[in-house]
Design a protein around this motif. Structure first.
Motif, mmCIF file in Angstrom:
data_model
loop_
_atom_site.group_PDB
_atom_site.id
_atom_site.type_symbol
_atom_site.label_atom_id
_atom_site.label_comp_id
_atom_site.label_asym_id
_atom_site.label_seq_id
_atom_site.Cartn_x
_atom_site.Cartn_y
_atom_site.Cartn_z
ATOM 1 N N ILE B 479 1.173 -1.633 -0.323
ATOM 2 C CA ILE B 479 0.420 0.030 0.265
ATOM 3 C C ILE B 479 1.225 1.143 0.050
ATOM 4 O O ILE B 479 1.754 1.249 0.378
ATOM 5 N N GLY B 480 0.710 2.546 -1.065
ATOM 6 C CA GLY B 480 1.507 2.987 -0.636
ATOM 7 C C GLY B 480 0.189 4.481 0.139
ATOM 8 O O GLY B 480 -0.467 4.661 -0.901
ATOM 9 N N VAL B 481 0.996 5.026 0.387
ATOM 10 C CA VAL B 481 0.164 6.060 1.108
ATOM 11 C C VAL B 481 -0.178 7.233 0.655
ATOM 12 O O VAL B 481 1.695 8.488 0.774
ATOM 13 N N LEU B 482 -0.272 8.714 0.673
ATOM 14 C CA LEU B 482 -0.317 9.568 0.184
ATOM 15 C C LEU B 482 -0.242 10.384 0.743
ATOM 16 O O LEU B 482 -1.514 10.479 1.517
ATOM 17 N N ARG B 483 -0.233 11.727 0.793
ATOM 18 C CA ARG B 483 -0.618 12.840 1.588
ATOM 19 C C ARG B 483 -0.446 14.024 0.869
ATOM 20 O O ARG B 483 0.962 14.255 0.346
ATOM 21 N N ASP B 484 -0.987 14.763 1.061
ATOM 22 C CA ASP B 484 -0.708 16.427 0.163
ATOM 23 C C ASP B 484 -0.012 16.661 -0.824
ATOM 24 O O ASP B 484 1.425 16.977 -0.982
ATOM 25 N N ARG B 485 -0.551 15.605 -2.251
ATOM 26 C CA ARG B 485 0.544 15.414 -3.098
ATOM 27 C C ARG B 485 2.121 15.015 -3.390
ATOM 28 O O ARG B 485 2.449 15.564 -3.658
ATOM 29 N N LYS B 486 1.946 13.708 -2.044
ATOM 30 C CA LYS B 486 3.282 13.104 -2.069
ATOM 31 C C LYS B 486 3.609 11.910 -1.845
ATOM 32 O O LYS B 486 2.062 11.408 -0.331
#
Ligand code: ATP
Ligand code: MG
Lengths: 342, 512
Positions: B479-486
Motif C-alpha cells: 500500500i502506497g500512502v499519499l498525503r499532500d501530493r506526496k
C-alpha cells in the motif's frame, strides 16, 4: 464495509487551486488578449510602413468602424449563437434580404423609413425565431436548419426583385452622410449603432440571466436541462437575437451601400463567424467574449485597409490572410482546450 | 415520525425504453421529514425512477401525486418549481462556468434585472463553506476534481429556493448516488446537512450502493429488482443480509468467499520502476516499484494526489522529472500511447469525461482500446471480436447483456463495467484502476474485486485506487500512502495493517 473507523485529525489536503501556469493557459480571457495584441501589432506595423501615406491619421482608425459597422453587428449575432454551441449560416442571406426588403418598401411601396426599419427588424427577428423553434422542437442540427434559412432568404430576395433597387429617398442619404465628430475624427451613424450593439451585447451576456444561460447551454446542454434551466427557450431566443442582429446589420449595410440587391452580402455569415472565432470564441460553445469579437472584426478590417494602402495587392489577399489567421486561431483554441483537459 | 399523508406518492409507474422495460408498475411513497433509500442492483431502475419523477423522461403509465395533487412534469425546471430538487447520478453541471455560477445559475440574485455578481460570489462562498469545502468559487468548475464537483452539485440542490424564501421552497430532495466520489469526512458533512433538512420537514430520497451509509442515515427503504417493486421496509426492520437478498433475489456468498481469499504470497520480479517521477502542481517526485503479479493499492485523502500519480504513470500528464522503466527498458512517457505500448492500461475515474463514448455500442466501446493498440489498419476479425466481447460481458455481468446496446443508455454502474472491460481485454502487464468500483452495486463489486485477485494470480500487476480503505486493504500486497501530493509511505500488507493504522500514517505523514 466502509471506513467507519473515526478519522484522526487528518491534514487538510483539499484541492489546491491549479498552478499559475495552468491558470494562465486555461484563462478564458487569453484568446481575447492574443487578438487584441495582434491588432495592435498589425496597427503599429502599418504605421511604420505607410506613415507617409497618412496611415497615422485618427480617421483611418475610425474608418475601421465606419467600413465594418455592419459586419460588427452581424458578428455579435454570430457570437451569441456560437457561444450557445450552435451556428447560424443564414446571416448573410438575412442581410441581403433586409437590404432588398427595405429598399422595396421605401422605394416601391412608399412606406415611411421608420416603419420600414421596424418591419425589417421584425422580419429578421421572426426568421431567427422560426429557425430556433425548428432546431429546438424537432431536434435538428442548427447547421441544417440555418442552411435552409440561407437558401430561403436568398430566394425571397429574388421574389422581391431580380434587379437591384437603388435608394433615392432623401432621408436615407442624409442619414448615410451624417457624421458625428469626435474631435480627432468622425464616425457614421452605422458605426455608432454598431458600438452601441457591442455595449448592449456585453451587458446582456454578462449581467442578465439570459446571457448566463447562453454560456450554460454552450457548456453542456444536457446538464443545463437537468439543472432546471429553460434550455429550449434560451436556444430559441439566441437564434432570434441572431436574426435581429442580421437584420440590423442589413440596415447598416444598406445605409453604407445605399441600395438593395439580391446578391448583397453573399457569404458574409462566414466573415461574421471568422471574426467571432478569431476573437477567441470557442466553436464548441460556452467560452468567449463579445469584446473579442470586436477585435476580431477590427483585425479583419485592418487587413483590408492595409491591403488598400499597399495598393498593388489584389483584394483576394484579404481572403487569404483571413484564412491563415483563422487556421492559426483554431490551432490556438485547440491547444488551449487540450491543456485544460490534462 | 412519519405523518399519515405522504408528500409524494408514485403509483404503478411504468417506463419503457425500446427493448427494455425499465420500470413495470412500481409504487413508491415519500413522507415529509424522512430519509428514504431507493435500493437495487445496477440497472434495477433507480435512476429511471428519479428521472421519470422529475420530468426528464415521460411517463408510460402510473400516477404521481405531490402534496395531494396529481402532477406530471415536462422538464426538471417544472419539477424544481414544484419544490423537487435533484442531484442526478454523474455530475451534471456546466464545467465552463464558475463554481458560484453553477450554484446559482437560473436564480442569480438580481436587482432591476442586473446580476449582482458580488453578492452572488459572497453567498456562494458562504454556502460552500457551510459544507466544509474550502475552494475558490470564482474558479471555473472544471478546475476541480470530480468529488468537489459532486459537492458543488449538492450545494446547488440544497440551496435552491433559498434565494427568495428561506429554503421553504424545497419539499423533496433527491440525491442519486451523491456520495460515490466522496471521502468519509465529506460524507459526514453531507449527512449533517441531510439531518438538518430532515428536521425542517424536507423529504429526502437517497440512493447509494454503500450499505453502511444507508443504515446510518435512512429511515425507510424501497427495494427494486429488475424494474419491479420488491418491497418497502423500515431500515430498522431489515438487516444488511436480508436487504442484499431482497436486492439480488438470492443469497449472497460472494463476499464471504473474498474475505477468506488469500492473496498470492509470492510476487515475481520487478515489472515497473519509477524513479524520481514528478510533476510540479501534480505530485512531488516519487519512487515506485511494482512487481509482476503484485497489487499495489494507493491510499490517501481526497486531493492527496492518487489520481495524479496514476496519470503520470500512464503518460496522461507529462512528468517534469524522473524516468520510468518497464521490464528494464526505459519508456519515454510523453503520451498515453507510449505507456500503452509498454503494456500499461488506465481505467479512469471520470468515465463521463474521459472514458466512454455514449453513442457507440457496448461492443464498440469494449474493443476501442484493443483496436487502438493493434492499429486501425488491422481490424480484429469479427468472430474473434464477438467472442471476446461476449466473454467480458459475461465475466463482468454487464446488463443488458446485449453488445448492440448504446452505452449511453446503460445504468451508471453498468457503464463502469464496460469501461473496465475495455482495458481488461487488452491484456495489459500493468492495469491501473482508478476508483473502479465507483457506483457499482455490492454484488458486482465483489465480482470485480475477485477479478483483480485472479488477474494478479495470472501475473498481471495492478495499481488499485479506491476511496474505501477496506477495499484497498483487502486486495493489495503493498500500500502506497499519499498525503499532500506526496508519496509518504509504502506499507507491506499484513495482519497488523488496519484502516486506522493507515489513517494514522496519513495524519502523521512520516516515512516509515
Ligand atoms: N435512455 C435510456 N434508453 C434505453 N434504456 C435505458 C435508458 N436509461 C436507462 N435504461 C435502461 O433502464 C434500466 C434501468 O436503468 P437505471 O439507470 O434506472 O438503473 P439504476 O438502478 O440507476 O442503476 P445504477 O445503480 O447502475 O445507477 C437499465 O437496464 C438501463 O439499461
Ligand atoms: Mg443509477
Amino acid at each position: 464495509m466502509s471506513a467507519t473507523t473515526q478519522t484522526p485529525t487528518a491534514p487538510d489536503s483539499r484541492t489546491t487551486p491549479p498552478s499559475k501556469l495552468t491558470t494562465l493557459l486555461g484563462d478564458r480571457r487569453l484568446p481575447v488578449l492574443v487578438t487584441a495584441t495582434l491588432f495592435l501589432a498589425m496597427y503599429i506595423a502599418g504605421l511604420s510602413r505607410y506613415q507617409n501615406y497618412g496611415f497615422g491619421e485618427p480617421q483611418v482608425f475610425l474608418n475601421l468602424f465606419i467600413d465594418n459597422g455592419y459586419l460588427l453587428v452581424a458578428a455579435v449575432g454570430a457570437t451569441f449563437v456560437i457561444l450557445s454551441g450552435g451556428i447560424d449560416l443564414s446571416i448573410g442571406s438575412v442581410i441581403g434580404f433586409t437590404t432588398m426588403f427595405t429598399a422595396w418598401l421605401v422605394e416601391r411601396q412608399g412606406v415611411s423609413l421608420p416603419l420600414a426599419v421596424l418591419l425589417a427588424l421584425g422580419v429578421g427577428a421572426f426568421g431567427g425565431f422560426l429557425m430556433g423553434y425548428v432546431i429546438h422542437n424537432f431536434e435538428i442540427q442548427p447547421f441544417i436548419v440555418t442552411l435552409a434559412g440561407l437558401f430561403l432568404f436568398r430566394g425571397l430576395c429574388l421574389v422581391i426583385s431580380k434587379e437591384s433597387i437603388s435608394i433615392s429617398d432623401s432621408s436615407v442619404s442624409s442619414l448615410a452622410q451624417t457624421r458625428v465628430s469626435l474631435g480627432l475624427g468622425e464616425l457614421s451613424i452605422g458605426a455608432i449603432a454598431a458600438l452601441v450593439v457591442i455595449g448592449v451585447a456585453f451587458y446582456v451576456l454578462h449581467y442578465t440571466r439570459f446571457g448566463r444561460r447562453v454560456y450554460a447551454i454552450g457548456g453542456n446542454e444536457q446538464s443545463a436541462m437537468l439543472m432546471g434551466l429553460p434550455q429550449g427557450r434560451t436556444k430559441i431566443a439566441v437564434y432570434t437575437v441572431s436574426g435581429f442582429c442580421s437584420a440590423l446589420a442589413g440596415l447598416l449595410f444598406m445605409l453604407y451601400i445605399q441600395s438593395g440587391d439580391p446578391l448583397h452580402a453573399v457569404g458574409m455569415e462566414l466573415d461574421a463567424i471568422a471574426a467571432t472565432v478569431i476573437g477567441g470564441t470557442l466553436l464548441t460553445g460556452g467560452s468567449g467574449y463579445v469584446i473579442g469579437t470586436l477585435f476580431g472584426v477590427l483585425v479583419l478590417g485592418l487587413i483590408k485597409s492595409i491591403i488598400q494602402f499597399e495598393g498593388t495587392l489584389s483584394s483576394w489577399w484579404t481572403k487569404i490572410a483571413t484564412g491563415v489567421l483563422l487556421c492559426a486561431f483554431i490551432l490556438i483554441q485547440r491547444a488551449m482546450t487540450a491543456r485544460k483537459q490534462t | 415520525m412519519a405523518e399519515p399523508r405522504p408528500v409524494l406518492e408514485m403509483t404503478g409507474i411504468v417506463k419503457e425504453f425500446p427493448g427494455v422495460r425499465a420500470l413495470s408498475g412500481v409504487d413508491f411513497r415519500l413522507f415529509p421529514g424522512e430519509i428514504h433509500a431507493l435500493m437495487g442492483e445496477n440497472g434495477a431502475g433507480k435512476s429511471t425512477m428519479i428521472k421519470v419523477l422529475t420530468g426528464v423522461y415521460s411517463l408510460d403509465g402510473g400516477t404521481i401525486t405531490l402534496d395531494g395533487k396529481s402532477v406530471r412534469f415536462a422538464s426538471p425546471l417544472q419539477a424544481q418549481q414544484a419544490g423537487i430538487n435533484t442531484v442526478y447520478q454523474e455530475v451534471n453541471l456546466c464545467p465552463n462556468l464558475s463554481v458560484a455560477e453553477n450554484i446559482f445559475i437560473g436564480r442569480e440574485p438580481t436587482r432591476f434585472g442586473r446580476i449582482q455578481w458580488k453578492r452572488m460570489r459572497k453567498e456562494a462562498a458562504e454556502l460552500v463553506d457551510r459544507l466544509g469545502l474550502d475552494i475558490d468559487v470564482t474558479a471555473p468548475l472544471s478546475a476541480y476534481p470530480l468529488a468537489v464537483q459532486q459537492l458543488v452539485a449538492i450545494v446547488r440542490s440544497v440551496s435552491t429556493g433559498d434565494g427568495d424564501g428561506e429554503g421553504q421552497g424545497t419539499k423533496v430532495l433527491v440525491l442519486d448516488e451523491p456520495t460515490s466520489s466522496l471521502d468519509r469526512d465529506e460524507v459526514l458533512e453531507l449527512f449533517r446537512l441531510m439531518r438538518r433538512l430532515k428536521d425542517d420537514g424536507v423529504a429526502i430520497l437517497f440512493v447509494s450502493h454503500f450499505l453502511d451509509q444507508i443504515y446510518e442515515i435512512c429511515d425507510r427503504m424501497t427495494v427494486l429488482r429488475n424494474g419491479t417493486l420488491v418491497g418497502e421496509h423500515m431500515v430498522s426492520d431489515l438487516d444488511q443480509v436480508g436487504l442484499i437478498q431482497l436486492m439480488i433475489g438470492k443469497e449472497l456468498d460472494k463476499l464471504e468467499e473474498l474475505h477468506e481469499h488469500q492473496l498470492r504470497a509470492d510476487v515475481g520480479e520487478t515489472l515497473l520502476h519509477a524513479e524520481g517521477l514528478g510533476r510540479t502542481g501534480g505530485i512531488a517526485p516519487f519512487d515506485l516499484e511494482i512487481k509482476k503479479g503484485e497489487v499495489v493499492g494507493l491510499a490517501g485523502l481526497l486531493g492527496s494526489g492518487r489520481t495524479e500519480l496514476a496519470r503520470l504513470l500512464f503518460g496522461a500528464d507529462q512528468p517534469d522529472s524522473g524516468k520510468v522503466t518497464v521490464d528494464d527498458k526505459q519508456v519515454p512517457m510523453n503520451a498515453p500511447n507510449d505507456a500503452i505500448g509498454a503494456g500499461v492500461a488506465f481505467c479512469s475515474e471520470n468515465r463521463k469525461a474521459e472514458g466512454l463514448v455514449p453513442d457507440l455500442t457496448v461492443r464498440e466501446n469494449i474493443i476501442l482500446a484493443l483496436q487502438a493498440a493493434r492499429g486501425w489498419t488491422r481490424p480484429i476479425p469479427a468472430a474473434q471480436r464477438d467472442e471476446l466481447v461476449a466473454k467480458y460481458i459475461k465475466a463482468l455481468d454487464i446488463r443488458p447483456a446485449n453488445p448492440e446496446a448504446r452505452v449511453g443508455q446503460l445504468s451508471g454502474g453498468n457503464q463502469q463495467k464496460v469501461l473496465l472491460a475495455r482495458w481488461l481485454i487488452t491484456q495489459p502487464k500493468l492495469l491501473i484502476l482508478d476508483e473502479p468500483t465507483r457506483g457499482i452495486d455490492i454484488g458486482a463489486k465483489a465480482e470485480i474485486q475477485k477479478l483483480v485477485v485472479s488477474l494478479s494470480e495470472d501475473g498481471m500487476s495492478v495499481l488499485y485506487i479506491a476511496a474505501e480503505l477496506e477495499e484497498v486493504l483487502r486486495l493489495s500486497h503493498t500500500i502506497g500512502v499519499l498525503r499532500d501530493r506526496k508519496l509518504v509511505a509504502r506499507l507491506t500488507n499484513g495482519p497488523e495493517i488496519t484502516p486506522s493504522r493507515i489513517l494514522e500514517t496519513i495524519a502523521s505523514g512520516e516515512h516509515q
